[in-house]
Design an enzyme around this catalytic site. Structure first.
Site, short mmCIF file in Angstrom:
data_model
loop_
_atom_site.label_atom_id
_atom_site.label_comp_id
_atom_site.label_asym_id
_atom_site.label_seq_id
_atom_site.Cartn_x
_atom_site.Cartn_y
_atom_site.Cartn_z
N SER A 374 -6.28 -8.92 -2.57
CA SER A 374 -7.07 -10.11 -2.89
C SER A 374 -6.74 -10.67 -4.27
O SER A 374 -5.65 -11.15 -4.49
CB SER A 374 -8.55 -9.78 -2.76
OG SER A 374 -9.32 -10.95 -2.75
N LYS A 399 -4.53 -9.35 1.81
CA LYS A 399 -5.84 -9.97 2.04
C LYS A 399 -5.83 -11.33 1.35
O LYS A 399 -6.05 -11.44 0.17
CB LYS A 399 -6.96 -9.08 1.50
CG LYS A 399 -8.32 -9.32 2.14
CD LYS A 399 -8.87 -10.69 1.89
CE LYS A 399 -10.24 -10.86 2.50
NZ LYS A 399 -10.78 -12.21 2.22
#
Length: 460
Positions: A374, A399
């Site tokens: 992320s 992600k």
């Protein structure tokens, strides 16, 4: 305030990167306004969910837009016109959740979801009356599960309250940028910890922040203002607030009580038989202190003579997306692209661009592995694609989806996938991850040559 969530079966379910958006604000139709408005991006990690403090969460969302309240001048004073209390029906709650998906949901599996089939589902769901609130919540859950998106889900009022509890400022408030009809934006208190420093001093839900320590905050982002509010534990900050939409303006002194722990550790190492000084920095997560503490570490290591830097993002699952963006900017030249965001239209990508000069210009190595995710992947790809760093280790997690949290009118909420991140070289992070340049750390001369070659190729 904007919050970002990265829930995953493999990653901690507490890593959040998504904007909490009261649906009454009617912001569903602009992806970038909700996902990259450069407000606050925070994640309530497991430590915050066990906090004894409770977030003030009224039954109905506080109206935050200029059009949601009206004022008139009575004998020289602004007063709010009384409004009738709103009644939220079970059917209305289900339709509210359905509408959010219809307006904003991004299906990452092509040709599976369509607004036509979603309309048929609405007709089926609302064909019968919904007798209880619990039944309404169950219907919303099943409706979201049918989308087949592991990140889209329902939040009970208790879960929603815990999500908004994380304190980004050190005084117990969370901020949100609210755009006015004329295009200007104001900063409103969206999250407020009951019995926290700000609440005890007189700040209330829905208050507008006008100034911090006599500095006007007009046109500043929620992230910037939260940084102004931060400071050493036990010190005070003076904030000027406007109560409600038309209430009085008041200057309030608040004592800081910051509980976030530094995610940064650093040390100086020697390489190439002592000929080179390497500044090693470990960043565990992107919390509210990450950027400030990283700047401190970089400056100290530079003063100690570091000629190379290692940024260790291994096992860093993410955290505050905006903190990741600001940290990437510390290494980039002005005008460099940090990341792109894309919504339903894959042809439309919004660039996030560095607006500052780099804090350091020395070669950088970023250490990554399969738990680098992320916000960490945003930093790694930004430095890599702009030829500022080489990546060493294993392919990252992958992600790259954007979720937004929308508050429903009974205090519950829905988490919806609304977009995705694309690297500066237009590679889709989600499901792919980022391939490192090397599996093992090469010699520093080889790193310098690799970065020089990258820069020459990029310049054509």
């Amino acid at each position: 305030m904007n919050v970002w969530l990265t829930p995953s079966s493999s990653l901690s379910s507490h890593h959040l990167h998504l904007p909490i958006i009261p649906t009454k604000l009617n912001l569903h139709n602009t992806l970038l306004a909700t996902t990259l408005s450069f407000g606050l991006f925070f994640s309530p990690f497991s430590s915050s969910s066990s906090s004894a403090s409770a977030l003030q969460s009224p039954t109905l969302p506080i109206p935050l837009s200029a059009s949601s309240q009206s004022c008139r001048d009575v004998e020289g004073r602004d007063v709010m016109l009384p409004t009738a209390p709103q009644v939220v029906t079970n059917e209305g709650l289900v339709q509210e959740a359905w509408q959010i998906v219809n307006d904003d949901f991004l299906d990452t599996a092509p040709h599976r979801w369509s607004q036509d089939t979603w309309q048929l589902k609405k007709n089926d769901i609302l064909s019968n009356s919904i007798q209880t609130r619990s039944k309404a919540h169950q219907i919303i859950k099943r409706m979201l599960v049918s989308l087949g998106d592991p990140y889209t889900r329902f939040l009970s009022p208790e879960e929603f309250s815990k999500m908004a509890r994380y304190d980004m400022t050190g005084i117990g408030i969370n901020l949100r940028e609210v755009t006015q009809d004329n295009g200007d934006h104001r900063l409103k208190v969206l999250g407020l910890i009951l019995d926290g420093p700000a609440y005890s001093a007189g700040v209330r839900q829905g208050d507008e922040i006008l100034a911090v320590n006599n500095m006007e905050v007009k046109e500043k982002s929620a992230f910037e203002v939260s940084s102004l509010l931060q400071g050493p534990n036990g010190t005070s900050v003076t904030i000027q607030v406007k109560h409600g939409n038309c209430g009085p303006v008041e200057s309030i002194e608040v004592q800081r009580q910051f509980v976030a722990r530094t995610p940064v550790s650093y040390r100086m190492e020697q390489a190439d038989s002592g000929a080179a000084h390497v500044g090693y920095i470990r960043l565990k997560e992107f919390n509210a202190l990450a950027q400030k503490d990283l700047v401190t570490a970089m400056k100290r290591l530079q003063d100690m003579g570091a000629s190379y830097f290692v940024l260790d993002l291994r096992d860093n699952l993410g955290g505050l997306v905006q903190a990741g963006i600001e940290i990437a900017k510390l290494f980039l030249n002005e005008g460099d692209t940090v990341i792109y965001t894309a919504g339903r239209d894959p042809q439309f990508q919004q660039a996030v661009v560095s607006d500052t000069s780099p804090l350091i210009r020395a070669p950088v190595v970023v250490l990554v592995n399969d738990k680098t995710a992320s916000a960490s992947e945003i930093v790694a790809s930004a430095l890599h694609d702009n030829c500022r760093a080489v990546l060493v280790g294993k392919r990252t997690y992958g992600k790259g989806l954007i979720q937004s949290v929308f508050e429903l009118q009974d205090g519950s909420g829905v988490v919806i996938t609304v977009g995705k991140y694309v690297t500066p070289k237009h590679k889709d992070i989600n499901g792919n991850g980022i391939e490192p340049d090397f599996q093992k750390l090469p010699a520093w001369d080889d790193i310098s040559q690799h970065l020089s070659k990258c820069s020459m190729l990029q310049q054509g």
